[in-house]
Design a protein around this motif. Structure first.
Motif, mmCIF file in Angstrom:
data_model
loop_
_atom_site.group_PDB
_atom_site.id
_atom_site.type_symbol
_atom_site.label_atom_id
_atom_site.label_comp_id
_atom_site.label_asym_id
_atom_site.label_seq_id
_atom_site.Cartn_x
_atom_site.Cartn_y
_atom_site.Cartn_z
ATOM 1 N N GLU A 294 0.834 -1.209 0.000
ATOM 2 C CA GLU A 294 0.000 0.000 0.000
ATOM 3 C C GLU A 294 0.866 1.255 0.000
ATOM 4 N N GLU A 295 1.958 1.235 0.757
ATOM 5 C CA GLU A 295 2.876 2.386 0.732
ATOM 6 C C GLU A 295 3.449 2.581 -0.665
ATOM 7 N N ALA A 296 3.762 1.470 -1.331
ATOM 8 C CA ALA A 296 4.293 1.554 -2.694
ATOM 9 C C ALA A 296 3.252 2.127 -3.645
ATOM 10 N N ARG A 297 1.988 1.728 -3.461
ATOM 11 C CA ARG A 297 0.918 2.262 -4.320
ATOM 12 C C ARG A 297 0.783 3.765 -4.155
ATOM 13 N N LYS A 298 0.816 4.229 -2.911
ATOM 14 C CA LYS A 298 0.700 5.675 -2.677
ATOM 15 C C LYS A 298 1.892 6.423 -3.270
ATOM 16 N N ALA A 299 3.077 5.848 -3.125
ATOM 17 C CA ALA A 299 4.272 6.500 -3.675
ATOM 18 C C ALA A 299 4.160 6.635 -5.185
ATOM 19 N N PHE A 300 3.580 5.623 -5.828
ATOM 20 C CA PHE A 300 3.481 5.647 -7.296
ATOM 21 C C PHE A 300 2.312 6.501 -7.781
ATOM 22 N N LEU A 310 9.251 1.172 -6.221
ATOM 23 C CA LEU A 310 10.031 -0.039 -6.479
ATOM 24 C C LEU A 310 10.878 -0.426 -5.273
ATOM 25 N N LEU A 311 11.457 0.560 -4.589
ATOM 26 C CA LEU A 311 12.246 0.274 -3.397
ATOM 27 C C LEU A 311 11.387 -0.381 -2.314
ATOM 28 N N ALA A 329 0.518 -6.247 -6.320
ATOM 29 C CA ALA A 329 1.928 -5.896 -6.173
ATOM 30 C C ALA A 329 2.685 -6.105 -7.479
ATOM 31 N N LEU A 330 2.393 -7.217 -8.175
ATOM 32 C CA LEU A 330 3.059 -7.483 -9.454
ATOM 33 C C LEU A 330 2.696 -6.435 -10.496
ATOM 34 N N ASP A 331 1.424 -6.072 -10.552
ATOM 35 C CA ASP A 331 0.979 -5.055 -11.515
ATOM 36 C C ASP A 331 1.598 -3.698 -11.189
ATOM 37 N N LEU A 332 1.664 -3.384 -9.899
ATOM 38 C CA LEU A 332 2.249 -2.118 -9.470
ATOM 39 C C LEU A 332 3.730 -2.051 -9.840
ATOM 40 N N ARG A 333 4.428 -3.170 -9.647
ATOM 41 C CA ARG A 333 5.843 -3.191 -9.992
ATOM 42 C C ARG A 333 6.051 -2.973 -11.488
ATOM 43 N N ALA A 334 5.215 -3.635 -12.313
ATOM 44 C CA ALA A 334 5.339 -3.469 -13.766
ATOM 45 C C ALA A 334 5.089 -2.020 -14.177
ATOM 46 N N LYS A 335 4.080 -1.401 -13.577
ATOM 47 C CA LYS A 335 3.775 -0.006 -13.905
ATOM 48 C C LYS A 335 4.895 0.931 -13.459
ATOM 49 N N ALA A 336 5.441 0.676 -12.271
ATOM 50 C CA ALA A 336 6.517 1.533 -11.769
ATOM 51 C C ALA A 336 7.765 1.399 -12.640
ATOM 52 N N GLN A 337 8.069 0.170 -13.055
ATOM 53 C CA GLN A 337 9.231 -0.039 -13.926
ATOM 54 C C GLN A 337 9.035 0.677 -15.260
#
Length: 478
Positions: A294-300, A310-311, A329-337
């Protein structure tokens, strides 16, 4: 207390070692073959390196000999050197610091066996009845038991602890009874370092009492451990599991994991308890992994920081490898990359445009052409692969506009060059120099400038002949 004692031992050992080393060095350097023999006296010298805690063994003693008495010049003997062989034979002595081979052994470097504190033990101070100390009922060398007073009921806590000292210690940590009107109630016990935490817990929780050991003491000190039956232990474990569940309910997952790990270690022999604790740990880790996602989602999505997202996702995988990555999480990582790739591509594009502008300002037209080729490649990439709002110039027009600017600039340079050649050919050197100045101002770093300057200089140095042209043939240049 232990650190002060260690420091005192170290300082005393260093002083004694330094004096002994200095003495040996001085004697060796000052020795003369025919010098008169100086008065000597016998002192204790190490015959090999001696480690901390090792027994001092003289010739004739039991064990590996590591010291013996040698004659030594009286003027070069440390004040605290050991000179009495009988003193060493009367009792056993331990090294209280490292002693090196051929070093004079000084009094602060050794300690009586009964006063020696082994490396795996420490001195624990506890208060006893002053009358027991004053009367000699409790004295150094005795074995005592420690009672723990729980709800006014004495319970055995430790058996067979040895009394190291009563009253006080000297500045080197040795037993020392001060002459006082009233005896100090301090008793110093030799306790195993592994028992230190148990002793501290008991000391903080309840009153402790010292009494003479009630049984034979072949070994010690020993903690008195009660052995509750399995049902009692299961009840204890269930209470701790309930506390962990309360922590989880309050969202304190890391604290809950810490307690559950302690439960797992303490009740590893009760399978039902350890399995239940492990299931709770898995739930806590899943919740913590969810929080990081969730923190990663907000950061993105909210902060537009794909690198931070990503971190956080990497942290999730690193700290909770047993928790499978969710689709979110996998979808978020792909979008962030992908977002990071767009940022990098946009940065490269804008950086190339800035470099082309700089090259144009320098007038180095030949260097612009390979840069435009790179720009052409970048403009062929789909605009969706860039952050379009951050592009310094639209992809559709960038290459075309800069290619036209290059073509016009090359045409201007050629025309200026031809004009300069014409002036040189006709001997109009003033106009030639003026045109050269214009070219250098407009195209300061064009690689053809050096040739132009050379031709103008050469033409100005030779006199013009009537009806002839000066050789000013110049290589073609864009």
């Amino acid at each position: 207390m232990g650190s002060r004692r260690a420091l005192a031992y170290l300082v005393a050992g260093i002083i004694c070692a330094a004096l002994a080393a200095f003495t040996a060095s001085h004697l060796l350097s000052a020795a003369e073959p025919k010098a008169p023999q100086a008065p000597t006296t016998s002192v204790l010298v190490a015959t090999r390196d001696i480690s901390f805690g090792e027994l001092i063994v003289l010739p004739g003693g039991e064990g590996d000999v590591n010291a013996q008495f040698h004659d030594w010049p009286m003027g070069w003997i440390p004040a605290q050197a050991i000179r009495e062989p009988d003193k060493m034979k009367e009792t056993k002595w331990h090294a209280r610091s490292e002693i090196f081979e051929n070093q004079i052994i000084c009094a602060p470097q050794i300690i009586k066996a009964e006063d020696f504190v082994p490396e795996d033990m420490y001195l624990q101070r506890i208060q006893a009845d002053s009358d027991d100390i004053a009367s000699g009922l409790i004295r150094p060398g005795q074995k005592v038991d420690i009672l723990e007073i729980v709800d006014n009921v004495p319970k055995e806590f430790m058996r067979c602890a040895q009394v190291y000292a009563v009253g006080s210690l000297d500045n080197l940590g040795r037993p020392h009874q001060k002459q006082e009107e009233e005896a100090s109630p301090n008793v110093f016990l030799l306790i195993k370092k592994s028992q230190q935490l148990d002793f501290l817990k008991a000391e903080l929780a309840h009153e402790l009492k010292v009494k003479l050991a009630s049984g034979t003491c072949e070994k010690g000190p020993a903690l008195v451990q009660e052995s509750p039956d399995e049902n009692t232990r299961i009840t204890e474990a269930e209470a701790l599991l309930s506390q962990a569940a309360a922590l989880m309910q309050g969202g304190e997952y890391k604290e809950a994991i810490q307690q559950l790990n302690e439960i797992t270690a303490r009740y590893a022999d009760i399978e039902a308890v350890s399995l239940s604790a492990q299931r709770q740990i898995d739930k806590c880790q899943a919740e913590l992994a969810k929080q990081l996602t969730e923190e990663a989602r907000k950061a993105f999505e909210e902060d537009s920081q794909p690198s931070k997202a990503l971190l956080l996702l990497e942290q999730r995988e690193r700290e909770y490898p047993g928790i499978e990555m969710t689709e979110q999480a996998l979808d978020l990582r792909a979008k962030a990359q992908a977002a990071l790739a767009r940022e990098e591509r946009t940065r490269q594009y804008n950086q190339l445009l800035a470099q082309i502008r700089i090259t144009f300002q320098k007038g180095d037209l030949p260097a612009v052409r390979p840069e435009l080729e790179k720009l052409e490649e970048l403009t062929k990439i789909d605009s969706k692969e860039y952050n379009e709002e951050e592009l310094a110039q639209p992809l559709a027009t960038a290459h075309q506009e800069w290619a036209k600017r290059l073509k016009d600039a090359e045409a201007d340079y050629r025309l200026s060059r031809k004009a300069l050649e014409s002036f040189v050919n006709h001997g109009e050197m003033e106009k030639a120099r003026s045109k050269l100045s214009q070219i250098l101002e407009q195209f300061p770093e064009h690689p053809g400038n050096d040739e132009l300057k050379r031709k103008v200089q050469q033409a100005g140095e030779r006199p013009a002949e009537s009806g002839s042209e000066i050789d000013t043939a110049l290589p073609d240049s864009p």
